[in-house]
Motif scaffolding. Structure first.
Motif: not given
Length: 350
Positions: A91-101, A145-152
């Motif tokens: 879950v942590f890495e899913n949310i962080a994905f958009g920032l890491r790339v 989680v999907a919403l958190a990833r979009a908001l990250a």
């Protein structure tokens, strides 16, 4: 941020997915795209996000033309109907994905990424799930989680495609209220796709009703329910009975149904010209009373209690009418007299 869509069109082979769609969304608004399957809702969302392209028309965000701006540079958060979580990532890495790339020059530090993700986990109420995989959490948790990833990525615009479609009714209700509160708290501009009118009316500031790739009405929920712009909108919303009718100079006649005519003054919408029409009467817009044998124009088929009212199914010359009445007014099989108190009428075009 504001969003302006002007004369947007998109074709897939012989199918016209979008037809001259125009919308102006104010900053901070929560807008629903409402319509049946195949009406163009998801295609419009994908064009806005830069995941698809338009054949014609423009998309402007805060006045800037997006036609040459790739998806990753639009500052848009997208929540997919299927969540689209990476199954092999926590879950942590899913949310962080958009920032890491992000490109190296725009990428936050590892410490800043961890800070943002942990803050979002707390805001979503799922901090304890950080190390779990998507398959180890519930559908409602995956949606968060999907919403958190979009908001990250701290989007200017949040797009949600049927965000509650895979969830059961009780979970949907809770998440709706939570999402609306989150939208207001973060000051987002949000568009969400749904075919559920209750969901659209509860969540949205304004609703864009779509039919066959076109926006046929864009207004507040109250205005759309009270003043549908067309027979399609009137029939799609509000659980109304659709009745054959004829508009005359003095009244609306429900030929061939055995209903008293409605004076023009009682109508909430009328076609411009006299002639064949289609009328819509909602369940609370009927007047019903018991009748003696041979004096009624209808018969009660079934009744069920709902809150302080009974929901009735009434046989009117072979057409089943749904209506509301006080509990105990009628018994199944009992004759009654039914008449419309008001209606919305539209020209019955061939």
């Amino acid at each position: 941020m504001s969003l302006e869509v002007a004369q947007l069109s998109r074709r897939f082979g012989d199918a016209q997915a979008l037809r001259d769609v125009s919308l102006a969304v104010r900053g901070g608004e929560f807008v629903a795209l409402l319509g049946p399957s195949g009406s163009g809702k998801t295609t419009l969302l994908r064009v806005l996000a830069g995941l698809d392209f338009a054949d014609a028309g423009t998309v402007r965000i805060d006045g800037r033309d997006m036609s040459a701006v790739p998806a990753r540079e639009r500052g848009i958060g997208f929540v997919f109907q299927s969540y689209a979580l990476f199954r092999h990532m926590s879950v942590f890495e899913n949310i962080a994905f958009g920032l890491r790339v992000r490109p190296r020059a725009q990428r936050p530090t590892r410490a800043e990424i961890a800070r943002r993700v942990e803050a979002l986990l707390g805001r979503m109420g799922i901090a304890e799930l950080a190390r779990r995989l998507p398959e180890q959490i519930s559908g409602g948790q995956r949606q968060r989680v999907a919403l958190a990833r979009a908001l990250a990525i701290e989007p200017r615009l949040l797009l949600l495609d049927e965000p509650f479609g895979a969830l059961d009714a009780e979970v949907r209700k809770g998440l709706r209220r939570w999402l609306r509160a989150l939208h207001a708290e973060l000051g987002l501009t949000s568009l969400f796709v749904t075919h559920d009118q209750e969901e659209a009316m509860e969540l949205a500031d304004r609703v864009a009703v779509m039919q066959a790739g076109a926006v046929v009405q864009f207004d507040t929920p109250a205005a759309i329910l009270d003043r549908p712009a067309s027979a399609f909108v009137a029939g799609f919303l509000g659980h109304a009975a659709r009745l054959p009718a004829r508009l005359a100079a003095d009244a609306l006649h429900f030929d061939p149904l055995p209903l008293p005519p409605l004076p023009r003054a009682a109508l909430r919408a009328t076609p411009e010209a006299e002639g064949p029409a289609v009328a819509f009467v909602r369940s609370h817009e009927w007047r019903i009373r018991p009748a003696a044998a041979g004096e009624g124009n209808a018969t009660l088929l079934h009744a069920r209690r709902s809150g302080g009212q009974e929901q009735l199914e009434i046989d009117l010359a072979g057409q089943v009418i749904e209506a509301e009445a006080a509990p105990g007014l009628l018994q199944p099989g009992q004759p009654c007299r039914i008449e419309a108190v008001t209606a919305r009428a539209y020209a019955d075009k061939p």
